[in-house]
Scaffold this motif. Structure first.
Motif, PDB file in Angstrom:
ATOM      1  N   THR A  32      -5.741  13.320  -4.442  1.00  0.00           N
ATOM      2  CA  THR A  32      -6.849  13.808  -5.268  1.00  0.00           C
ATOM      3  C   THR A  32      -7.493  12.484  -5.458  1.00  0.00           C
ATOM      4  OG1 THR A  32      -6.459  16.052  -6.918  1.00  0.00           O
ATOM      5  CG2 THR A  32      -7.884  15.079  -7.223  1.00  0.00           C
ATOM      6  N   ALA A  33      -6.485  11.713  -5.608  1.00  0.00           N
ATOM      7  CA  ALA A  33      -6.687  10.195  -6.520  1.00  0.00           C
ATOM      8  C   ALA A  33      -7.518   9.364  -5.582  1.00  0.00           C
ATOM      9  CB  ALA A  33      -5.801   9.267  -6.769  1.00  0.00           C
ATOM     10  N   GLY A  38      -9.907   6.589  -3.809  1.00  0.00           N
ATOM     11  CA  GLY A  38      -9.334   5.682  -2.465  1.00  0.00           C
ATOM     12  C   GLY A  38     -11.312   4.997  -1.683  1.00  0.00           C
ATOM     13  N   GLN A  39     -10.601   4.217  -0.953  1.00  0.00           N
ATOM     14  CA  GLN A  39     -11.965   2.713  -0.647  1.00  0.00           C
ATOM     15  C   GLN A  39     -11.495   2.946   0.829  1.00  0.00           C
ATOM     16  OE1 GLN A  39     -12.544  -1.080  -3.448  1.00  0.00           O
ATOM     17  NE2 GLN A  39     -10.900  -0.575  -2.573  1.00  0.00           N
ATOM     18  N   LYS A  40     -12.091   2.800   1.492  1.00  0.00           N
ATOM     19  CA  LYS A  40     -12.405   2.950   3.557  1.00  0.00           C
ATOM     20  C   LYS A  40     -11.379   1.286   3.744  1.00  0.00           C
ATOM     21  CE  LYS A  40     -15.518   0.542   5.525  1.00  0.00           C
ATOM     22  NZ  LYS A  40     -16.936   0.785   6.297  1.00  0.00           N
ATOM     23  N   SER A 213      -2.001   8.959   2.977  1.00  0.00           N
ATOM     24  CA  SER A 213      -3.080   9.531   1.607  1.00  0.00           C
ATOM     25  C   SER A 213      -3.418   8.254   1.379  1.00  0.00           C
ATOM     26  CB  SER A 213      -2.597  10.504   1.457  1.00  0.00           C
ATOM     27  OG  SER A 213      -2.698  11.966   2.248  1.00  0.00           O
ATOM     28  N   SER A 214      -1.770   7.910   0.487  1.00  0.00           N
ATOM     29  CA  SER A 214      -2.030   6.388  -0.096  1.00  0.00           C
ATOM     30  C   SER A 214      -2.570   5.177   0.057  1.00  0.00           C
ATOM     31  CB  SER A 214      -0.623   6.500  -0.744  1.00  0.00           C
ATOM     32  OG  SER A 214       0.364   5.808   0.708  1.00  0.00           O
ATOM     33  N   TRP A 227      -6.202   0.996  11.804  1.00  0.00           N
ATOM     34  CA  TRP A 227      -5.059   1.432  12.749  1.00  0.00           C
ATOM     35  C   TRP A 227      -3.738   1.559  11.988  1.00  0.00           C
ATOM     36  CZ3 TRP A 227      -1.555  -2.200  13.232  1.00  0.00           C
ATOM     37  CH2 TRP A 227      -2.399  -4.362  12.412  1.00  0.00           C
ATOM     38  N   ALA A 228      -3.640   1.326  10.807  1.00  0.00           N
ATOM     39  CA  ALA A 228      -2.576   1.186  10.323  1.00  0.00           C
ATOM     40  C   ALA A 228      -1.986   2.508  10.619  1.00  0.00           C
ATOM     41  CB  ALA A 228      -2.412   0.306   8.638  1.00  0.00           C
ATOM     42  N   PRO A 229      -2.378   3.291   9.633  1.00  0.00           N
ATOM     43  CA  PRO A 229      -2.126   5.070   9.669  1.00  0.00           C
ATOM     44  C   PRO A 229      -1.689   5.420  11.066  1.00  0.00           C
ATOM     45  CG  PRO A 229      -3.867   5.019   8.535  1.00  0.00           C
ATOM     46  CD  PRO A 229      -4.447   3.150   9.376  1.00  0.00           C
ATOM     47  N   VAL A 230      -1.763   5.473  12.005  1.00  0.00           N
ATOM     48  CA  VAL A 230      -1.662   5.738  13.497  1.00  0.00           C
ATOM     49  C   VAL A 230      -0.104   4.712  14.081  1.00  0.00           C
ATOM     50  CG1 VAL A 230      -2.277   5.445  15.608  1.00  0.00           C
ATOM     51  CG2 VAL A 230      -3.827   5.703  14.458  1.00  0.00           C
ATOM     52  N   ILE A 231       0.137   3.637  13.496  1.00  0.00           N
ATOM     53  CA  ILE A 231       1.033   2.754  13.903  1.00  0.00           C
ATOM     54  C   ILE A 231       2.038   3.647  12.846  1.00  0.00           C
ATOM     55  CG2 ILE A 231       2.250   1.043  13.723  1.00  0.00           C
ATOM     56  CD1 ILE A 231       0.644   1.268  16.113  1.00  0.00           C
TER      57      ILE A 231
END
Length: 717
Positions: A32-33, A38-40, A213-214, A227-231
């Motif tokens: 939710t937060a 959340g920022q791009k 999500s965090s 690209w960090a979420p993919v790795i």
């Protein structure tokens, strides 16, 4: 630590809904937060102090459009006999395209339309703002525009440029799905139970969802690259399943010994859970070591991956025990095959065989690893250009058209930014000197704005060629100093090609310091945990060998083209500059997972029996199937990324898969037992003075709670 983990495991098993509810509440709060605040994630690839970064900053401060990203429309007549000079229909379509594209949002300039000498290829260069002011929607707008313009047009329209490299995301979903399906099959074979299989998969997916999500909230503390979420997902899926596999395996072993469910879970968390904590801590240390490079986007990526790994560790020792408590004895039900009761006998025979032939195996395995690592001496870092993409991508087709019509250098322009606020007389001499350089094919007329002159120069060679890097270095070291002399003017080379070259140089310079920092920190952690000097030293050296072997295979496949067709690679390419550093961090950390899990069992038996040889054999027998199953899962996940179209993803996937394969087979199942046999009791030697200085860590089997007595044979794995 064992006592604390034991109590934590029993608490989670006895009050599962409290623990599950806490995790669910945390997940809801974070998601939710992230949605509200959340920022791009960032897409920047610069680093402080680079000459190309100075060029970008200079252009940005002057409000020069050249500081931003570019895209290009590359068109050619569909009629192979037509040219722009001979076909009125083609010329009319070209004129209309130039007029229409100016209406696209965020496009600052559409100047620089050029037609090739043979009249068959035309380029329209689009200037966009800096990357921070753009989003993936801007790329989508351009793609939609090109599709509409091409419909019914006599022109074939292809696209490329920085905008694509910044926002185009290769399709990896298929590969990730295949890797996940493979993990399910491996777990079913290992456990033989749907429930036992589902828990590790569910835990890993939950941890990835929460961790990714965090990241949009973590951006308030540090910039996280897009690209960090993919790795992070790649690593998180592997470690999450592995950690759960270790814990579930030990829990089921204790259940067969007749322990109550909560007692079994408590002891599993106190033993295998401690290995998970230590292994996870090593992974985090290795990945956070990326900060040594001094490259912000690498540091941000390391922080992102570390957060996901930490969530996996925390969920493994709290959330998983809660689910195990709810499952009770159902963990062994819903079986898809009959459970084994004699597993481990084959691994025990293998351990004895290696011990009997320890010297031969040490020599053979070391020679093999050194042979695989030898190609590292030919490793060439560079930035793969759009010419390495498959023909199915419009960027590749545009690249080929430009190279054919104008030469390869037009695909990698150099943007020279000159501060002439106190001396404007250097512009024309500098332009003449740049044009006269042997590595420059042509240069556009200078543009001057607010005391900054911009010269766009086109090399004679392609963006990823070593000759292009040499041209950049020669202009900076030889041409600029001679022309500028004592002038107060300063010139810097920017653009994507120069930025990639600068990053490659910076990463290469910092790589030895990074490797040294990671190895030292990991050595200290393992020495603290295992109360030994030789064990962590041996682990570090062997990890370096396995990583070197994986880098060698990458050179053979990507630079030399050996077996490139097997992974759908259409051309050879250099190794992306930041991949060796990022891969080293990830692989060094992950290989420690298996090292810690294996050595924890060996040390547990050594403390109980005092027999080094039998302890090594029993350690191999009780962990062999677990480690190979975990490695197969990791390899499946990583190879899934090889199935995508993106060469960078292929590079990561193949390198990581090869490293895990080598580590779990040649290193962990051959070199480790062979060297430990040869070293004997010296494995556990620690100077008395150092033993007194180091804080004491309660290892497996050193407390009543975590010492269930001699372990029976593994049940299912």
């Amino acid at each position: 630590m064992s006592n604390a983990l034991y109590r934590l495991g029993r608490f989670a098993a006895r009050r599962p809904w409290t623990v599950i509810g806490t995790w669910v509440a945390l997940a809801v709060l974070v998601v939710t937060a992230a949605g509200v605040f959340g920022q791009k994630l960032e897409n920047t690839f610069g680093a402080p102090g680079l000459d190309s970064q100075h060029a970008t900053e200079l252009l940005t401060a002057a409000g020069n459009d050249q500081a931003g990203l570019t895209a290009q429309l590359v068109v050619t007549p569909r009629d192979e006999q037509a040219t722009f000079s001979t076909s009125a229909e083609t010329r009319a379509a070209w004129t209309k395209l130039q007029a229409d594209v100016a209406s696209l949002p965020k496009v600052l300039d559409t100047s620089g339309a050029t037609i090739s000498p043979d009249g068959r290829v035309a380029i329209l260069r689009l200037q966009y703002p800096v990357i921070e002011d753009l989003a993936v929607a801007d790329l989508e707008n351009l793609q939609e525009f090109a599709a509409k313009e091409a419909a019914g047009s006599p022109l074939r329209i292809e696209m490329g440029g920085d905008l694509f490299s910044a926002f185009e995301e290769a399709e990896t979903g298929r590969g990730e799905l295949i890797g996940l399906v493979a993990a399910v099959i491996i777990l079913l074979v290992a456990f033989g139970s749907l429930i036992a299989m589902g828990l590790p998969i569910g835990l890993a997916l939950f941890g990835i969802a929460l961790g990714t999500s965090s990241l949009s909230l973590v951006t308030y503390l540090i910039d996280i690259p897009s690209w960090a979420p993919v790795i992070g997902s790649m690593v998180g899926l592997g470690v999450g399943i592995d950690y759960a596999l270790f814990l579930v395996t030990r829990h089921r072993e204790y259940l067969t010994q007749g322990l109550a469910v909560d007692e079994s879970i408590g002891r599993a968390v106190a033993t295998a859970g401690q290995a998970v904590v230590i292994a996870g801590g090593t992974v985090v240390i290795a990945i956070l070591g990326l900060a040594v490079a001094g490259v912000p986007f690498l540091t941000g990526g390391g922080v992102a991956v570390s957060i996901i790994v930490l969530i996996m560790v925390a969920a493994s020792i709290t959330l998983l025990p809660a689910f195990l408590g709810l499952a009770g004895h159902w963990i062994n039900r819903l079986a898809v095959r009959r459970p084994r009761t004699t597993a481990g006998a084959g691994w025990q025979r293998w351990g004895r065989h290696v011990s009997r032939n320890a010297k031969a195996y040490v020599v053979a395995a070391t020679v093999l690893l050194l042979a695989l690592a030898a190609p590292v001496l030919a490793l060439r870092v560079g930035t793969p250009d759009e010419g390495t993409l498959p023909d199915s991508r419009t960027e590749r087709r545009a690249y080929d058209l430009v190279a054919k019509g104008f030469g390869p250098g037009l695909n990698g322009p150099l943007v020279v930014a000159v501060d002439i606020s106190r001396d404007a007389s250097v512009v024309q001499p500098l332009l003449s000197a740049i044009t006269a350089d042997k590595g420059i094919a042509a240069a556009a007329p200078p543009q001057v704005k607010q005391g900054v002159a911009t010269i766009v120069a086109f090399p004679t060679t392609g963006p990823q060629d070593d000759a292009t890097v040499a041209t950049i270095q020669r202009l900076r070291a030889d041409v600029f100093p001679v022309v500028l002399g004592q002038s107060s003017a300063r010139a810097h080379i920017g653009g994507q090609t120069a930025l990639s070259a600068d990053l490659g140089g910076k990463v290469s310079d910092r790589l030895p310091w990074f490797i040294g920092a990671v190895v030292l920190l990991s050595f200290l952690l393992l020495m603290l945990v295992f109360r030994s000097v030789l064990v962590p030293l041996k682990a570090a050296l062997m990890n370096l060998l396995s990583i070197g072997a994986s880098f060698g295979v990458m050179v053979m496949v990507f630079q030399w083209g050996w077996g490139a067709d097997l992974i759908g690679l259409e051309s050879t390419l250099p190794i992306l500059p930041f991949i060796p550093m990022f891969m080293f961090a990830i692989v060094f950390g992950l290989s420690m997972d298996y090292e810690v899990f294996l050595l924890s069992r060996i040390r547990e038996r050594y403390l109980a029996t005092g027999d080094n040889v039998s302890s090594v054999i029993e350690g191999i027998a009780s962990t062999g199937r677990v480690i190979t199953s975990a490695a197969l899962i990791m390899i499946s996940v990583f190879l899934g990324f090889v199935l995508g179209d993106d060469p960078t993803a292929k590079m990561f996937g193949l390198g990581l898969a090869m490293a895990i394969f080598v580590d779990a087979t040649i290193v962990r199942m051959v070199l480790v037992p062979a060297t430990m046999k040869l070293l004997g009791d010296a494995n556990w030697w620690l100077p008395a003075w150092l033993d007194r200085l180091l804080p004491h860590v309660d290892l497996e089997g050193e407390t009543p709670q975590s010492d269930p007595g001699p372990a029976k044979e593994e049940v299912l794995v």
